[in-house]
Scaffold this motif. Structure first.
Motif, short mmCIF file in Angstrom:
data_model
loop_
_atom_site.label_atom_id
_atom_site.label_comp_id
_atom_site.label_asym_id
_atom_site.label_seq_id
_atom_site.Cartn_x
_atom_site.Cartn_y
_atom_site.Cartn_z
N ALA A 1 0.83 -1.21 0.00
CA ALA A 1 0.00 0.00 0.00
C ALA A 1 0.87 1.26 0.00
O ALA A 1 0.56 2.24 -0.69
CB ALA A 1 -0.93 -0.01 1.20
N GLU B 1 2.35 1.62 -3.44
CA GLU B 1 1.30 1.99 -4.39
C GLU B 1 0.97 3.47 -4.28
O GLU B 1 0.82 4.17 -5.30
CB GLU B 1 0.07 1.13 -4.14
N ARG B 2 0.88 3.99 -3.05
CA ARG B 2 0.61 5.41 -2.86
C ARG B 2 1.76 6.27 -3.39
O ARG B 2 1.55 7.28 -4.06
CB ARG B 2 0.39 5.72 -1.37
N THR B 3 2.98 5.84 -3.10
CA THR B 3 4.16 6.61 -3.50
C THR B 3 4.27 6.69 -5.01
O THR B 3 4.44 7.77 -5.58
CB THR B 3 5.43 5.98 -2.91
N ARG C 1 1.50 8.76 -6.84
CA ARG C 1 1.64 10.22 -6.78
C ARG C 1 2.80 10.74 -7.63
O ARG C 1 3.00 11.95 -7.73
CB ARG C 1 1.86 10.67 -5.33
#
Length: 343
Positions: free
Chosen positions: A298, A301-303, A306
């Motif tokens: 997670a 995936e966020r990094t 963005r």
């Protein structure tokens, strides 16, 4: 495994995994200073931790890993890590970049452990130039390492040379001939204004178009290879009239940011999504705090989701361009160094 795209639609496909920030050379484009700040040894990832993180990256689409440094062959028992990574079924490519000094010692062992490709840095064929430029008297061992890699039977052996005006720009043809004589591919790299290149000047960059003109004038022409639409490799490939192939990485004058799928993991577990990036994401802390793989996936995936990095493009657009960092800024944060984040 599921893929993840950044905000420019670029997938996460490749990982450059640094296994040490130490090096046994002092090349001007990477480590020109007399002293350096090193990462604390307690912060360095173990092979078990690297293995686990590669597995997490694989769940988001990474299928290619390149082991880097510093000089990766300075890390003890590197074959142990190679064997772990080679056993991962999702990896289609496992490669190593090295300066070659220790390669004759390790080439066969690493090949037997599952390493598939090797790239060796060789900026000059002249031992005196090598000493003046990189403060090494081990030029003969570098050449022996390349020969050992060829003999070990790797799927691919390539040689990289950073071309700098006034230093080695007169060796384009000799380096090509050296590689051709051994059946390996030569790749020329434009001098880049990243990390430790504190003495970088635009006037020392030899652009790709100039390299091609010089090579073409000698050989009677150069033909561009048909571009593979699915390839995200940094090098553009060319062919001489006799079929000899070579590559040029033109990151400085003709950036390829829009197709870059590479993440970089420092040996202390800091993730960078661009070679020019100033801020990294700490993966070591959640790893050592016991977070499970789902939490790490997670975070990645966020990094990546963005990500908007276009570092080389933005640098190329500057009206006046100098070195990215001066020595004070590098000593304040050694993760900005090329030898730490694995160029």
């Amino acid at each position: 495994m599921s893929g993840v795209l950044d905000r420019l639609g670029r997938p996460l496909g490749s990982l450059r995994l640094s296994v040490t920030d130490r090096c046994n050379m002092r090349c001007r484009y990477c480590m020109p200073e007399e002293e350096y700040a090193w990462l604390p040894r307690a912060s360095l990832l173990t092979y078990e931790e690297m293995d686990r993180l590669v597995g997490v990256f694989g769940r988001l689409g990474v299928d290619k890993v390149r082991i880097t440094g510093g000089e990766p062959l300075l890390r003890a028992d590197l074959a142990v890590l190679v064997e772990r990574l080679a056993a991962k079924p999702f990896l289609t490519d496992l490669a190593l970049t090295t300066n070659g000094i220790l390669l004759a010692r390790d080439a066969r062992t690493l090949r037997e452990a599952g390493l598939r490709r090797v790239t060796v840095s060789l900026d000059t064929l002249d031992p005196e130039r090598a000493y003046a430029f990189a403060r090494t008297k081990e030029h003969g061992r570098i050449l022996a390492g390349i020969d050992a890699a060829v003999e070990a039977g790797y799927a691919s052996v390539k040689v990289n040379a950073v071309i700098i005006r006034g230093f080695n720009d007169d060796e384009l043809v000799p380096l090509l001939e050296y590689a051709r004589g051994r059946g390996i591919e030569m790749r020329f790299i434009e001098y880049m204004d990243v990390g430790g290149a504190t003495r970088w000047e635009m006037g020392e960059v030899v652009p790709r178009r100039e390299m091609l003109a010089r090579i073409g004038a000698h050989y009677g022409g150069v033909e561009a290879e048909a571009e593979n639409a699915t390839s995200r490799a940094p090098a553009d490939r060319f062919r001489l009239p006799d079929g000899t192939r070579f590559g040029i990485i033109a990151s400085t004058t003709e950036p390829f940011c829009r197709t870059c799928d590479r993440a970089r993991l420092t040996v202390d577990g800091t993730l960078f999504t661009c070679l020019y990036g100033t801020e990294g994401v700490d993966l070591r802390e959640p790893l050592r705090l016991g977070r499970d793989d789902e939490a790490l996936v997670a975070l990645l995936e966020r990094t990546w989701g963005r990500r908007t990095d276009r570092g080389a493009e933005l640098r190329a657009a500057l009206p006046e361009r100098g070195a990215l960092y001066q020595i004070g800024a590098l000593r304040a944060d050694p993760r900005r160094e090329m030898h730490t984040r694995g160029g």
